[in-house]
Design a protein around this motif. Sequence first.
Motif, PDB file in Angstrom:
ATOM      1  N   GLU A 386       0.826  -1.220   0.000  1.00 11.76           N
ATOM      2  CA  GLU A 386       0.000   0.000   0.000  1.00 11.76           C
ATOM      3  C   GLU A 386       0.852   1.259   0.000  1.00 11.76           C
ATOM      4  OE1 GLU A 386      -3.994  -1.240   2.550  1.00 11.76           O
ATOM      5  OE2 GLU A 386      -2.561   0.153   3.466  1.00 11.76           O
ATOM      6  N   GLU A 387       1.938   1.207   0.761  1.00 16.21           N
ATOM      7  CA  GLU A 387       2.820   2.377   0.856  1.00 16.21           C
ATOM      8  C   GLU A 387       3.710   2.529  -0.365  1.00 16.21           C
ATOM      9  OE1 GLU A 387       5.312   3.032   4.161  1.00 16.21           O
ATOM     10  OE2 GLU A 387       3.648   3.783   5.361  1.00 16.21           O
ATOM     11  N   GLY A 388       3.753   1.494  -1.191  1.00 19.85           N
ATOM     12  CA  GLY A 388       4.632   1.529  -2.355  1.00 19.85           C
ATOM     13  C   GLY A 388       6.097   1.386  -1.970  1.00 19.85           C
ATOM     14  N   THR A 389       6.345   0.774  -0.812  1.00 18.56           N
ATOM     15  CA  THR A 389       7.715   0.566  -0.344  1.00 18.56           C
ATOM     16  C   THR A 389       8.255  -0.725  -0.961  1.00 18.56           C
ATOM     17  OG1 THR A 389       7.018   1.540   1.747  1.00 18.56           O
ATOM     18  CG2 THR A 389       9.081   0.336   1.788  1.00 18.56           C
ATOM     19  N   PRO A 390       9.509  -0.749  -1.453  1.00 16.96           N
ATOM     20  CA  PRO A 390      10.054  -2.016  -1.947  1.00 16.96           C
ATOM     21  C   PRO A 390      10.181  -3.020  -0.805  1.00 16.96           C
ATOM     22  CG  PRO A 390      11.762  -0.316  -1.895  1.00 16.96           C
ATOM     23  CD  PRO A 390      10.469   0.361  -1.556  1.00 16.96           C
ATOM     24  N   ARG A 391       9.887  -4.315  -1.097  1.00 22.52           N
ATOM     25  CA  ARG A 391       9.911  -5.315  -0.028  1.00 22.52           C
ATOM     26  C   ARG A 391      11.321  -5.721   0.370  1.00 22.52           C
ATOM     27  NH1 ARG A 391       5.383  -9.956  -1.388  1.00 22.52           N
ATOM     28  NH2 ARG A 391       3.569  -8.577  -1.480  1.00 22.52           N
ATOM     29  N   ASP A 392      12.232  -5.584  -0.593  1.00 20.37           N
ATOM     30  CA  ASP A 392      13.557  -6.177  -0.424  1.00 20.37           C
ATOM     31  C   ASP A 392      14.261  -5.876   0.904  1.00 20.37           C
ATOM     32  OD1 ASP A 392      14.646  -8.063  -2.052  1.00 20.37           O
ATOM     33  OD2 ASP A 392      16.342  -6.745  -2.592  1.00 20.37           O
ATOM     34  N   PRO A 393      14.409  -4.594   1.251  1.00 25.56           N
ATOM     35  CA  PRO A 393      15.141  -4.324   2.499  1.00 25.56           C
ATOM     36  C   PRO A 393      14.407  -4.834   3.735  1.00 25.56           C
ATOM     37  CG  PRO A 393      14.763  -2.297   1.218  1.00 25.56           C
ATOM     38  CD  PRO A 393      13.949  -3.374   0.579  1.00 25.56           C
ATOM     39  N   TYR A 394      13.134  -5.195   3.577  1.00 26.53           N
ATOM     40  CA  TYR A 394      12.331  -5.582   4.742  1.00 26.53           C
ATOM     41  C   TYR A 394      12.083  -7.083   4.826  1.00 26.53           C
ATOM     42  CZ  TYR A 394      11.764  -0.584   4.844  1.00 26.53           C
ATOM     43  OH  TYR A 394      12.034   0.753   4.877  1.00 26.53           O
ATOM     44  N   GLU A 395      12.759  -7.870   3.957  1.00 24.79           N
ATOM     45  CA  GLU A 395      12.546  -9.325   3.996  1.00 24.79           C
ATOM     46  C   GLU A 395      12.783  -9.889   5.403  1.00 24.79           C
ATOM     47  OE1 GLU A 395      11.190 -11.711   2.216  1.00 24.79           O
ATOM     48  OE2 GLU A 395      10.631 -10.274   0.649  1.00 24.79           O
ATOM     49  N   PHE A 396      13.823  -9.407   6.052  1.00 21.37           N
ATOM     50  CA  PHE A 396      14.103  -9.922   7.410  1.00 21.37           C
ATOM     51  C   PHE A 396      12.951  -9.591   8.342  1.00 21.37           C
ATOM     52  CE2 PHE A 396      14.987  -6.568  10.514  1.00 21.37           C
ATOM     53  CZ  PHE A 396      15.074  -5.432   9.717  1.00 21.37           C
ATOM     54  N   TYR A 397      12.347  -8.438   8.103  1.00 22.58           N
ATOM     55  CA  TYR A 397      11.257  -7.955   8.960  1.00 22.58           C
ATOM     56  C   TYR A 397       9.994  -8.784   8.730  1.00 22.58           C
ATOM     57  CZ  TYR A 397       8.356  -4.444  11.343  1.00 22.58           C
ATOM     58  OH  TYR A 397       7.508  -3.794  12.202  1.00 22.58           O
ATOM     59  N   ILE A 398       9.790  -9.149   7.469  1.00 27.26           N
ATOM     60  CA  ILE A 398       8.618  -9.976   7.134  1.00 27.26           C
ATOM     61  C   ILE A 398       8.791 -11.385   7.716  1.00 27.26           C
ATOM     62  CG2 ILE A 398       7.193 -10.849   5.221  1.00 27.26           C
ATOM     63  CD1 ILE A 398       8.442  -8.398   3.580  1.00 27.26           C
ATOM     64  N   ASP A 399      10.042 -11.866   7.681  1.00 30.01           N
ATOM     65  CA  ASP A 399      10.338 -13.195   8.263  1.00 30.01           C
ATOM     66  C   ASP A 399       9.898 -13.304   9.726  1.00 30.01           C
ATOM     67  OD1 ASP A 399      11.319 -14.728   6.226  1.00 30.01           O
ATOM     68  OD2 ASP A 399      13.448 -14.501   6.753  1.00 30.01           O
ATOM     69  N   ILE A 400      10.022 -12.202  10.476  1.00 29.31           N
ATOM     70  CA  ILE A 400       9.619 -12.226  11.891  1.00 29.31           C
ATOM     71  C   ILE A 400       8.149 -12.648  11.999  1.00 29.31           C
ATOM     72  CG2 ILE A 400       9.426 -10.860  14.025  1.00 29.31           C
ATOM     73  CD1 ILE A 400      11.511  -8.907  12.625  1.00 29.31           C
ATOM     74  N   ARG A 401       7.368 -12.242  10.971  1.00 26.11           N
ATOM     75  CA  ARG A 401       5.944 -12.618  10.923  1.00 26.11           C
ATOM     76  C   ARG A 401       5.746 -14.039  10.392  1.00 26.11           C
ATOM     77  NH1 ARG A 401       7.715  -7.707  12.158  1.00 26.11           N
ATOM     78  NH2 ARG A 401       6.017  -6.313  12.728  1.00 26.11           N
ATOM     79  N   ARG A 402       6.694 -14.506   9.571  1.00 26.95           N
ATOM     80  CA  ARG A 402       6.545 -15.839   8.953  1.00 26.95           C
ATOM     81  C   ARG A 402       6.772 -16.962   9.952  1.00 26.95           C
ATOM     82  NH1 ARG A 402       9.725 -13.519   4.114  1.00 26.95           N
ATOM     83  NH2 ARG A 402       8.028 -12.941   2.706  1.00 26.95           N
ATOM     84  N   TYR A 403       7.564 -16.670  10.974  1.00 23.81           N
ATOM     85  CA  TYR A 403       7.937 -17.717  11.930  1.00 23.81           C
ATOM     86  C   TYR A 403       7.435 -17.366  13.319  1.00 23.81           C
ATOM     87  CZ  TYR A 403      10.850 -18.881   7.963  1.00 23.81           C
ATOM     88  OH  TYR A 403      11.268 -19.176   6.702  1.00 23.81           O
ATOM     89  N   GLY A 404       6.200 -17.709  13.553  1.00 18.15           N
ATOM     90  CA  GLY A 404       5.650 -17.542  14.904  1.00 18.15           C
ATOM     91  C   GLY A 404       5.424 -16.106  15.309  1.00 18.15           C
ATOM     92  N   GLY A 405       4.767 -15.344  14.448  1.00 15.99           N
ATOM     93  CA  GLY A 405       4.432 -13.967  14.808  1.00 15.99           C
ATOM     94  C   GLY A 405       3.515 -13.917  16.018  1.00 15.99           C
ATOM     95  N   VAL A 406       3.678 -12.895  16.842  1.00 21.86           N
ATOM     96  CA  VAL A 406       2.775 -12.701  17.994  1.00 21.86           C
ATOM     97  C   VAL A 406       2.438 -11.215  18.097  1.00 21.86           C
ATOM     98  CG1 VAL A 406       3.738 -14.653  19.285  1.00 21.86           C
ATOM     99  CG2 VAL A 406       4.643 -12.347  19.698  1.00 21.86           C
ATOM    100  N   PRO A 407       1.297 -10.911  18.743  1.00 22.66           N
ATOM    101  CA  PRO A 407       0.998  -9.498  18.986  1.00 22.66           C
ATOM    102  C   PRO A 407       2.148  -8.884  19.781  1.00 22.66           C
ATOM    103  CG  PRO A 407      -0.848 -10.891  19.671  1.00 22.66           C
ATOM    104  CD  PRO A 407       0.287 -11.812  19.344  1.00 22.66           C
ATOM    105  N   HIS A 408       2.570  -7.711  19.383  1.00 23.93           N
ATOM    106  CA  HIS A 408       3.647  -7.040  20.127  1.00 23.93           C
ATOM    107  C   HIS A 408       3.644  -5.557  19.786  1.00 23.93           C
ATOM    108  CE1 HIS A 408       5.621  -7.857  16.215  1.00 23.93           C
ATOM    109  NE2 HIS A 408       6.455  -6.899  16.510  1.00 23.93           N
ATOM    110  N   GLY A 409       4.438  -4.816  20.530  1.00 23.24           N
ATOM    111  CA  GLY A 409       4.502  -3.373  20.281  1.00 23.24           C
ATOM    112  C   GLY A 409       5.641  -2.748  21.049  1.00 23.24           C
ATOM    113  N   GLY A 410       5.740  -1.436  20.931  1.00 26.66           N
ATOM    114  CA  GLY A 410       6.824  -0.729  21.620  1.00 26.66           C
ATOM    115  C   GLY A 410       6.714   0.759  21.399  1.00 26.66           C
ATOM    116  N   PHE A 411       7.673   1.477  21.978  1.00 23.64           N
ATOM    117  CA  PHE A 411       7.698   2.925  21.748  1.00 23.64           C
ATOM    118  C   PHE A 411       9.116   3.455  21.723  1.00 23.64           C
ATOM    119  CE2 PHE A 411       7.321   2.766  26.480  1.00 23.64           C
ATOM    120  CZ  PHE A 411       8.400   3.564  26.847  1.00 23.64           C
ATOM    121  N   GLY A 412       9.260   4.667  21.244  1.00 20.78           N
ATOM    122  CA  GLY A 412      10.533   5.376  21.278  1.00 20.78           C
ATOM    123  C   GLY A 412      10.331   6.715  21.969  1.00 20.78           C
TER     124      GLY A 412
END
Length: 443
Positions: A386-412
Amino acid sequence: MAKTLWISDVQSGSFNGEIIELKGWIKRHRSSGKIIFMTIRDSTGEIQCVAKKVDMKEEQFESLKNALIESSVELTGLVKSDDRAPGGHELIINSGEIIGAVNPQNPFPITESAMEQTEGGETEFLLDNRHLYLRTSRMTTMLKIRSTIFGSVHNYFRERDFIEYQAPSFVAGAVEGGSTLFEVPYFGRKAYLTQSWQLYAEAAMPALERLYTIAPSFRAEKSRTRRHLTEFWHAEMEMAWAGNKEIMEHGEALVRHIAKTILNERSEELESLGRDLDLISRYADTPYPRMRYDEAVERLQGMGVEIEWGQDLDYSKEKILTQDFDVPHFLTHYPKIAKPFYHRPDPDDEKYVLCHDLLAPEGYGEIIGGGERTWSEKEILRRIDEEGTPRDPYEFYIDIRRYGGVPHGGFGMGVERVCSWLSGADHIREVIPFPRDSRRVTP
Ligand code: 4AD
Ligand code: MG
């Protein structure tokens, strides 16, 4: 041998009538032929010192008499209590030595009268001389408060079993949108300086479950405001099995803990900056209200501010909104279009995301940004596309969801934002030793 003491210990009154040694720097100096008055400072305080020609070796007296401001000295003398002396005590010097002399051809450039005219460290002159400005009392005070705030962040998380965890500073993609990315040449490729620890913290979330850091983040902020740096210290947390509400509760508890800690440990410093301690104790004790983004927009429109639904609130709008807040307020449920892809759309209404910003009162604005993460593979792919962002740099980030994703969150939380708000500073530059903005990387 006389005992070497900190100035704050001498001023405590426990050494009256004793011969002691002090090490420090000359802050003020005046002399007549037979007597020298000096104010000596160290990292803990200041004390008035008096040297009389009759009490000292001629050669030592002459060298102290000719010493310039900011020369470093070792002095031995008698501690005397004196109600007229600032701090209540003075040192009657019987011997003294200049350790690092200042050359009369090149005196210390920051004079006290220049300082009085430039309260707040705003001028280019003080920024050019930042390395010397650090030793003035205002800056020393700010740095002490800053250190206490760093310590209180570590304490807060460690006492609650969060693991400190580090992410890389060189990264391949944006966290907070491309417009503030710093690009760096990287051996024939492009890399970026990280805007946030978050994405790499999410990778360790299934390993550690509760993690935090305090680390520099980088933003190519072109506009220079009182709240933006290009390099700032970012306190971030990430937590498994948690939603927006629980993350917000930690944000609130952390900020209260910081307020309580500086009240306990730095009240003298806060008072010396003219800060009202009642305000700080209110920030430590009164609950922080929650308000939806939509209500904030209505309020602003009611105040005659031009804002359309869907726009993120920039600093100028937060400033107006928070002018009359008596404690920090959370703004929740921002429009999806105003926030980066990682924010989880609200299942009750997909126009919004489950996020929060914490806005500090007195016109300071945002100090925390956080929320629940998009945690299923399907949803994250949809948001990235939707954002039109390329997936490539985020493959590692998507993997976190592929292997046992859980609800989570955080702040800065921007540490300098919190330091400047709690200390009442006019400008964020006042609370970091060497501020970086679009115009300045020196000294
Ligand atoms: O709201 P931001 O952009 O959120 C994030 O970076 C998330 N990835 C954090 C997370 O969920 N782990 O930044 C968080 C905070 C802001 O609320 C602000 O306090 C501070 O970082 N901040 C800045 N402080 C100083 N100068 C800047 N240019 C800042 N940009 C953000
Ligand atoms: Mg933000």
